[in-house]
Motif scaffolding. Structure first.
Motif, PDB file in Angstrom:
ATOM      1  N   PHE A 338     -25.528 -55.140  -9.982  1.00  0.00           N
ATOM      2  CA  PHE A 338     -26.457 -54.869  -8.536  1.00  0.00           C
ATOM      3  C   PHE A 338     -27.663 -55.841  -8.033  1.00  0.00           C
ATOM      4  O   PHE A 338     -27.497 -56.383  -6.851  1.00  0.00           O
ATOM      5  CB  PHE A 338     -27.013 -53.623  -8.581  1.00  0.00           C
ATOM      6  N   PHE A 339     -28.428 -56.434  -9.037  1.00  0.00           N
ATOM      7  CA  PHE A 339     -29.541 -57.210  -8.495  1.00  0.00           C
ATOM      8  C   PHE A 339     -29.310 -58.610  -8.966  1.00  0.00           C
ATOM      9  O   PHE A 339     -30.456 -59.474  -9.048  1.00  0.00           O
ATOM     10  CB  PHE A 339     -30.991 -56.704  -8.918  1.00  0.00           C
ATOM     11  N   THR A 340     -27.906 -59.013  -9.146  1.00  0.00           N
ATOM     12  CA  THR A 340     -27.899 -60.406  -9.781  1.00  0.00           C
ATOM     13  C   THR A 340     -26.632 -61.000  -8.948  1.00  0.00           C
ATOM     14  O   THR A 340     -25.836 -60.456  -8.357  1.00  0.00           O
ATOM     15  CB  THR A 340     -27.204 -60.139 -11.245  1.00  0.00           C
ATOM     16  N   ASP A 341     -26.766 -62.334  -8.781  1.00  0.00           N
ATOM     17  CA  ASP A 341     -25.790 -63.107  -8.087  1.00  0.00           C
ATOM     18  C   ASP A 341     -24.998 -64.275  -9.000  1.00  0.00           C
ATOM     19  O   ASP A 341     -25.717 -64.774 -10.177  1.00  0.00           O
ATOM     20  CB  ASP A 341     -26.495 -63.928  -6.862  1.00  0.00           C
ATOM     21  N   VAL A 342     -23.817 -64.567  -8.692  1.00  0.00           N
ATOM     22  CA  VAL A 342     -23.007 -65.466  -9.346  1.00  0.00           C
ATOM     23  C   VAL A 342     -22.162 -66.161  -8.211  1.00  0.00           C
ATOM     24  O   VAL A 342     -22.023 -65.839  -7.454  1.00  0.00           O
ATOM     25  CB  VAL A 342     -22.022 -64.757 -10.361  1.00  0.00           C
ATOM     26  N   ARG A 343     -22.182 -67.560  -8.755  1.00  0.00           N
ATOM     27  CA  ARG A 343     -21.531 -68.536  -8.094  1.00  0.00           C
ATOM     28  C   ARG A 343     -20.847 -69.603  -8.900  1.00  0.00           C
ATOM     29  O   ARG A 343     -21.181 -69.603 -10.207  1.00  0.00           O
ATOM     30  CB  ARG A 343     -22.323 -69.389  -7.020  1.00  0.00           C
ATOM     31  N   ILE A 344     -19.783 -70.126  -8.471  1.00  0.00           N
ATOM     32  CA  ILE A 344     -18.956 -71.154  -8.956  1.00  0.00           C
ATOM     33  C   ILE A 344     -19.207 -72.571  -8.536  1.00  0.00           C
ATOM     34  O   ILE A 344     -18.876 -72.682  -7.147  1.00  0.00           O
ATOM     35  CB  ILE A 344     -17.636 -70.732  -9.204  1.00  0.00           C
ATOM     36  N   THR A 345     -19.635 -73.646  -9.430  1.00  0.00           N
ATOM     37  CA  THR A 345     -19.864 -74.902  -8.733  1.00  0.00           C
ATOM     38  C   THR A 345     -18.870 -75.954  -9.441  1.00  0.00           C
ATOM     39  O   THR A 345     -18.655 -75.894 -10.457  1.00  0.00           O
ATOM     40  CB  THR A 345     -21.190 -75.212  -8.771  1.00  0.00           C
ATOM     41  N   ASP A 346     -18.752 -76.900  -8.751  1.00  0.00           N
ATOM     42  CA  ASP A 346     -17.859 -78.218  -9.171  1.00  0.00           C
ATOM     43  C   ASP A 346     -19.122 -79.172  -9.978  1.00  0.00           C
ATOM     44  O   ASP A 346     -20.096 -78.886  -9.733  1.00  0.00           O
ATOM     45  CB  ASP A 346     -17.279 -79.022  -8.059  1.00  0.00           C
ATOM     46  N   PRO A 347     -18.734 -80.200 -10.583  1.00  0.00           N
ATOM     47  CA  PRO A 347     -19.287 -80.979 -11.055  1.00  0.00           C
ATOM     48  C   PRO A 347     -20.660 -81.673 -10.276  1.00  0.00           C
ATOM     49  O   PRO A 347     -21.805 -82.128 -10.868  1.00  0.00           O
ATOM     50  CB  PRO A 347     -18.614 -82.124 -12.081  1.00  0.00           C
ATOM     51  N   GLY A 348     -20.229 -81.759  -9.021  1.00  0.00           N
ATOM     52  CA  GLY A 348     -21.427 -82.253  -8.168  1.00  0.00           C
ATOM     53  C   GLY A 348     -22.148 -81.238  -7.367  1.00  0.00           C
ATOM     54  O   GLY A 348     -23.104 -81.582  -6.886  1.00  0.00           O
ATOM     55  N   GLY A 349     -21.958 -80.197  -7.894  1.00  0.00           N
ATOM     56  CA  GLY A 349     -22.907 -78.999  -7.750  1.00  0.00           C
ATOM     57  C   GLY A 349     -22.429 -78.062  -6.241  1.00  0.00           C
ATOM     58  O   GLY A 349     -23.269 -77.256  -5.834  1.00  0.00           O
ATOM     59  N   ALA A 350     -21.292 -78.648  -5.850  1.00  0.00           N
ATOM     60  CA  ALA A 350     -20.722 -77.826  -4.627  1.00  0.00           C
ATOM     61  C   ALA A 350     -20.426 -76.673  -4.968  1.00  0.00           C
ATOM     62  O   ALA A 350     -19.684 -76.458  -6.044  1.00  0.00           O
ATOM     63  CB  ALA A 350     -19.518 -78.918  -3.913  1.00  0.00           C
ATOM     64  N   VAL A 351     -20.445 -75.616  -3.963  1.00  0.00           N
ATOM     65  CA  VAL A 351     -20.061 -74.178  -4.340  1.00  0.00           C
ATOM     66  C   VAL A 351     -18.552 -74.227  -4.022  1.00  0.00           C
ATOM     67  O   VAL A 351     -18.082 -74.530  -3.114  1.00  0.00           O
ATOM     68  CB  VAL A 351     -20.535 -73.190  -3.654  1.00  0.00           C
TER      69      VAL A 351
END
Length: 510
Positions: A338-351
Motif C-alpha cells: 500500500f505504501f510502496t511503489d514499483v517501476r520497471i526501467t531499461d538499462p538507460g533508466g527509462a521507465v
C-alpha cells in the motif's frame, strides 16, 4: 515522556497501556507472556544494556534462535536508542566476525550453544562484551539472571525519530562480503503498516512464528505487525513440521508465514490430513513462487496463499498477491504494498511500459537509506531521483502485478534471445519429484550460452532431461528448454536461502 519517542522502542510500553493482560507471546510448553510482562522484561533489558554502557547509536548484536529473549532484546535495544544487529545462526565464525567488526557491536548477546563459534568469531580489536541468554553462572551471569536483578522501573525510551537507525541487517549476498542494510525506525514502522493493511492483521490474530526471527522477513513482516496490533505470537525455536501442525491446532493459529519448502514439508507430513486447520486464514509465502502442486494441496484443505516479493533493503516487503488472485495471477508476486511503489526501467533508466522486462526499482518509506559505512555502494544502489535499484528483472502486467524474471546478472542470452530463469524454475517446480530447481546459463559454441537445469529430487523419483523437456515443451519457447538436467543432493544457498548460482555456474559452466 513517551510522546517524543517516535521509534519502535515505545511500542511495547504503549501496548502495556492498551492491552496489559492480553497474551503477547506463547513459547515452550505453552508458557505465556502478557503485554505487561513483555514490557516489564524490555525495561529490564534496557537497564542491563545501559549498565553496560550502551547508549544512543551503539550497536548490539544478537545470535540466537527464536525466543522471547530475542524480541525483548530487540525492543530493549530500541528503547535505549541503540541499533539492533540480528545475526544468522547458520553463519560461519569468520562471517559472524565480519558482522561484529563492521557494525562495531558494543555488546553481543547469544544463546549458550553458540559459545564456541562466538569465541572463534570475536574480533581481536575492540571485541564486544558478551552475554549469554538464560541463567549463565554466578561468575558470568546470563541475561535471565541479569534482568531479574535489574531495575524494573520504566525509564522512558531515548528520544528517537523515524529517520534514526533501528537495525543493521546484513544482506546474505551471492558474491562478496555481506553488506549491512541500515533500517530506520520509520522503515520498520512502515513495513509493519503495509502488512497490517495488505494482510488485514487484527488484534485477535494468533501468528505461528516458525521462520527465524534473524531474517528480516520474519522480523519486519511477522513479529512487528503482530506487536503493533496487539495480537498473539506463538514463538517456535525452530521448524519441525509435525510440531508446527500440532501448534496450529492447539493454539487456533490464524497466521502463518514461510517459504514454499516450508509449506511443502507441512503438506507432506503424515498428520497433514487429520490436523484441524480451520482457523488458518492468512498464509503468506515469499522466497519464490508457490508451485502448483503446493497450491493444489492447500486449496484441497480450503486454504490459499498471499505470495510476495521483497528484499532486505525494503525492510523487506515490496509486493503482495492477494489470495483471491492466486490462480488468476499464478506466477506473479502481486501488487506493490500500500505504501510502496514499483517501476520497471531499461538499462538507460527509462521507465518501461507494462509487459516489458527491465530492472525492478522500488521507492517508499520502507526503503532503507543506505548501507552501513559504504557510501559508494549506497550511491550506486539508488537512481538520481531516489529509487532503489533491486538488481532483479521483472515486468508489470496491465493490472499492475509484478512478475519477477530473475536476477539481472542471472539472465541468459542464447542466440540473441533473453531467457529469464525464474520463468523456467516455476514450471520445473510443477514436475512430480522435483524438490527445488535452479536454471543457469552454460557456454555453447553455437548459441553463446544455453540453459541447464540443476535440480534436487525426492528419493525414488525419476527425473531426467527427457522428462523435463516433455513437461516444458509447448509451454515455453523451445530455445528456453533446458539442454541438460543435472541432479544434485542439494543446491548451494546463501544464509537467507537464495541459490548461489555463481557456484553452480563455476561447477557446471566451467
Amino acid at each position: 515522556m513517551l510522546m517524543h519517542q517516535h521509534g519502535i522502542g515505545a511500542w511495547v510500553a504503549r501496548r502495556r497501556l492498551r492491552s496489559p493482560d492480553k497474551v503477547a507471546l506463547v513459547h515452550g510448553a505453552d508458557a505465556t507472556v502478557t503485554y505487561a510482562q513483555f514490557a516489564d522484561a524490555v525495561d529490564r533489558v534496557s537497564a542491563v544494556l545501559r549498565g553496560r554502557g550502551v547508549g544512543v547509536g551503539d550497536a548490539v548484536a544478537y545470535l540466537g534462535e527464536n525466543s522471547p529473549e530475542f524480541l525483548q532484546v530487540m525492543f530493549g535495544v530500541a528503547q535505549v536508542g541503540a541499533v539492533f544487529v540480528p545475526v544468522n545462526t547458520r553463519l560461519a565464525p569468520p562471517e559472524v566476525g565480519h558482522l561484529l567488526t563492521d557494525s562495531a557491536a558494543r555488546v553481543l548477546i547469544h544463546d549458550p550453544e553458540f559459545a564456541a563459534p562466538v569465541a572463534a568469531a570475536l574480533p581481536a580489536a575492540r571485541p564486544p562484551q558478551t552475554v549469554v541468554t538464560g541463567e549463565g553462572t554466578p561468575q558470568r551471569p546470563g541475561l535471565t539472571r541479569l534482568t531479574r536483578a535489574a531495575d524494573a522501573g520504566h525509564p522512558g525510551p531515548a528520544p528517537t525519530g523515524p529517520d534514526d537507525p533501528a537495525a543493521i541487517v546484513y544482506t546474505s549476498g551471492t558474491t562478496g562480503r555481506a553488506k549491512g542494510a541500515v533500517l530506520t525506525h520509520g522503515n520498520l514502522t512502515w513495513v509493519a503498516l503495509n502488512c497490517v493493511v495488505d494482510y488485514d492483521v487484527v488484534s485477535t490474530d494468533v501468528a505461528l512464528m516458525i521462520s527465524p526471527l534473524f531474517h528480516v522477513a520474519s522480523l519486519g513482516m511477522g513479529a512487528l505487525p503482530v506487536i503493533l496490533k496487539g495480537a498473539t505470537m506463538v514463538v517456535e525455536r525452530g521448524f519441525e513440521p509435525g510440531r508446527a501442525l500440532a501448534q496450529i491446532a492447539r493454539h487456533r493459529v490464524t497466521m502463518l508465514s514461510g517459504v514454499p519448502t516450508t509449506y511443502q514439508l507441512l503438506a507432506d507430513h503424515p498428520d497433514w490430513a487429520t490436523t484441524d486447520l480451520s482457523t488458518l486464514a492468512k498464509l503468506t509465502c515469499g522466497g519464490s513462487a508457490v508451485p502448483t502442486r503446493i497450491l493444489d494441496a492447500y486449496e484441497a484443505r480450503g486454504l490459499s496463499f498471499s505470495q510476495g516479493y521483497g528484499m532486505t533493503e525494503a525492510s523487506p516487503g515490496v509486493t503482495a498477491l492477494p489470495p483471491a488472485m492466486t490462480r488468476a495471477k499464478q506466477g506473479s508476486v502481486g501488487l506493490p504494498h500500500f505504501f510502496t511503489d514499483v517501476r520497471i526501467t531499461d538499462p538507460g533508466g527509462a521507465v518501461l511500459p507494462a509487459g516489458e522486462v527491465g530492472q525492478i526499482e522500488v521507492a517508499g518509506p520502507n526503503v532503507f537509506p543506505g548501507y552501513h559505512g559504504l557510501p559508494a555502494a549506497t550511491a550506486e544502489a539508488f537512481t538520481a531521483d531516489g529509487w532503489f535499484r533491486s538488481g532483479d528483472l521483472g515486468r508489470l502486467d496491465d493490472d499492475g502485478c509484478l512478475h519477477v524474471s530473475g536476477r539481472l546478472k542471472d539472465m541468459i542470452i542464447s542466440g540473441g534471445e533473453n531467457i529469464y530463469p525464474a520463468e523456467i524454475e516455476l514450471l520445473l517446480g510443477e514436475i512430480d519429484g522435483v524438490v527445488s530447481a535452479a536454471v543457469i546459463g552454460v557456454p555453447d559454441d553455437r548459441w553463446g550460452e544455453v540453459p541447464w537445469a540443476v535440480v534436487t529430487v525426492r528419493e525414488g523419483a525419476r527425473v531426467d532431461t527427457a522428462v523435463v523437456r516433455a513437461h516444458l515443451d509447448g509451454r515455453i519457447a523451445r530455445y528456453k528448454l533446458p539442454r541438460n538436467v543435472v541432479i544434485v543432493d542439494e543446491l548451494p544457498r546463501t544464509a537467507s536461502g537464495k541459490v548461489r548460482k555463481t557456484q553452480l555456474r563455476a561447477r557446471f559452466a566451467g
